[in-house]
Design an enzyme around this catalytic site. Structure first.
Site, PDB file in Angstrom:
ATOM      1  CG  HIS A  57     118.254  28.484  -0.774  1.00  0.00           C
ATOM      2  ND1 HIS A  57     119.049  29.533  -1.146  1.00  0.00           N
ATOM      3  CD2 HIS A  57     118.600  28.168   0.494  1.00  0.00           C
ATOM      4  CE1 HIS A  57     119.865  29.832  -0.135  1.00  0.00           C
ATOM      5  NE2 HIS A  57     119.605  29.014   0.860  1.00  0.00           N
ATOM      6  CB  ALA A  82     119.681  35.611  13.544  1.00  0.00           C
ATOM      7  CG  ASP A  87     112.719  33.207  -2.389  1.00  0.00           C
ATOM      8  OD1 ASP A  87     113.765  32.544  -2.580  1.00  0.00           O
ATOM      9  OD2 ASP A  87     112.704  34.234  -1.679  1.00  0.00           O
ATOM     10  CG  LEU A  94     115.629  35.036  12.787  1.00  0.00           C
ATOM     11  CD1 LEU A  94     115.495  35.400  14.265  1.00  0.00           C
ATOM     12  CD2 LEU A  94     114.825  33.780  12.473  1.00  0.00           C
ATOM     13  CB  SER A 145     117.465  41.853  10.484  1.00  0.00           C
ATOM     14  OG  SER A 145     118.672  41.594   9.781  1.00  0.00           O
ATOM     15  CG  ASP A 197     113.607  36.751   3.297  1.00  0.00           C
ATOM     16  OD1 ASP A 197     113.111  35.624   3.513  1.00  0.00           O
ATOM     17  OD2 ASP A 197     114.829  36.950   3.222  1.00  0.00           O
TER      18      ASP A 197
END
Length: 385
Positions: A37, A126, A39, A128, A130, A175
């Site tokens: 949290h 999750a 970025d 990660l 996606s 991300d």
């Protein structure tokens, strides 16, 4: 990315769309070692790419149609007109690839339609990334197929804009930068304001370590409003402090700044400022060749996410507690929160025992069994066939 994965998505494309794709591209999911949290506050982060990736077979079309199919979907092919793409008109997983095409056109770039077939090994919901993996796979494929010549950071910004404006998730750029810019065997030290990156060697195996991902299987949707509320709170706090972003608040000035803020904003600011400092400490420890020293920073970061940012949940808290009790050097939730995954840094010889301990703790608490996998620092988005 194995040749088998490329062959599988190629064959799936032939079955769904007929004929061969123009190419196959892959973009990885990620875990964030530290820097959560930060970025969207113009701060720092230290992610690494995973072996798990969104693999995409693509073929250009000249009729302005975008045809989307996923091996993980309902078996149906979604057909959209590129000229009609607009936020709010696309639902489900298709809003991510459609959003990238829309975002490229928003930049004035001459892109058109395509046939796409997706086969992703990145678990959804999750924590990660996606969605970022899918967005970045589309971005790098379109960049090559349409000869756009965009840099890695530019592709990441396109993918972020797609998620912000088209999919409705006000995420930062970490991300997408991780999915595009990571290299194998390294973590990515990211400055979210300048998009400057530094590849930091991360040789866990050589130091007798493993990084486990403990997927709690508690699924989250960051478009549900909670994430947006956190970001808005941080922006409000920065405004009250007269700062461009919370990244600009030095740690030494944190105590004085907190007394100037409404009580509801204090924990948000405290987390962001201390988390940025943890990223810098983590990079120093990796540069000194002591990756095992990351462990306490992970656990410290989880406490901040749990107590100040309040994005943890019972399952992620239990996974951290059980992992550390079983011998992990440190553990924390990774991703936006409200479920998702925990990472645990463990001595190689303790990896199996830590995984069992977390699984047993979940069973005793009446939770569903977590999934356990190993995170290996992997390469970013690229063409694979």
């Amino acid at each position: 990315m194995t040749p088998a994965a490329s062959a599988a998505v190629h064959e799936g494309f032939r079955r769904i769309h007929g004929g061969d794709p123009d190419g196959v591209w892959a973009a990885p999911g990620r875990v964030n070692l530290i820097g959560e949290h930060t970025d969207y506050n113009d701060g720092f982060a230290l992610p690494m790419a995973l072996p798990q990736a969104a693999v995409l077979a693509v073929r250009r079309r000249t009729d302005g149609l975008l045809r989307l199919h996923s091996a993980q979907g309902d078996g149906l092919t979604t057909e959209l007109r590129v000229a009609d793409l607009a936020p709010g008109r696309t639902a489900g997983w298709t809003r991510y690839p459609a959003g990238v095409v829309w975002a490229l056109r928003e930049r004035g770039l001459p892109v058109g339609g395509a046939d796409l077939h997706l086969d992703s090994s990145v678990p959804t919901g999750a924590g990660l990334s996606s969605s970022a993996a899918l967005e970045c796979a589309v971005a790098v494929a379109y960049d090559e197929l349409y000869g756009l010549g965009l840099s890695g950071p530019e592709l990441a910004r396109v993918a972020q804009h797609a998620e912000n404006a088209y999919a409705g998730v006000p995420c930062g750029v970490m991300d997408q930068m991780a999915s595009v810019c990571c290299t194998g065997g390294h973590a990515l030290h990211l400055d979210s304001r300048s998009l400057e990156v530094r590849q930091v060697p991360l040789d866990l195996t050589g130091h007798g370590l493993r990084l486990l991902v403990l997927d709690t299987r508690v699924r989250h949707d960051l478009a549900d409003g909670a994430y947006a509320a956190l970001r808005a709170g941080c922006e409000r706090a920065a405004g009250l402090l007269g700062l461009p972003a919370l990244r600009d608040l030095p740690g030494a000035e944190l105590p004085a700044a907190l007394v100037r803020l409404p009580a509801d904003l204090v924990p948000l600011v405290r987390h962001v400022v201390t988390e940025n400092a943890r990223v810098e400490r983590a990079v120093e420890r990796l540069a000194a060749g002591v990756p095992e020293a990351l462990g306490p920073l992970l656990t410290e970061g989880h406490a901040s996410l749990r107590d100040d940012y309040r994005v943890s949940c019972a399952e992620t808290d239990l996974a951290v507690e059980a992992a550390v009790a079983a011998g992990a050097l440190g553990a924390r939730m990774t991703g936006g929160g409200f479920g998702g995954s925990v990472i645990a840094l463990v001595p190689a010889g303790e990896a199996a025992a830590v995984g069992r301990a977390v699984t047993d703790a979940f069973a005793a608490a009446g939770f569903g069994a977590p999934a356990v996998l190993e995170a290996v620092p992997s390469a970013g988005a690229r063409r694979i066939a």
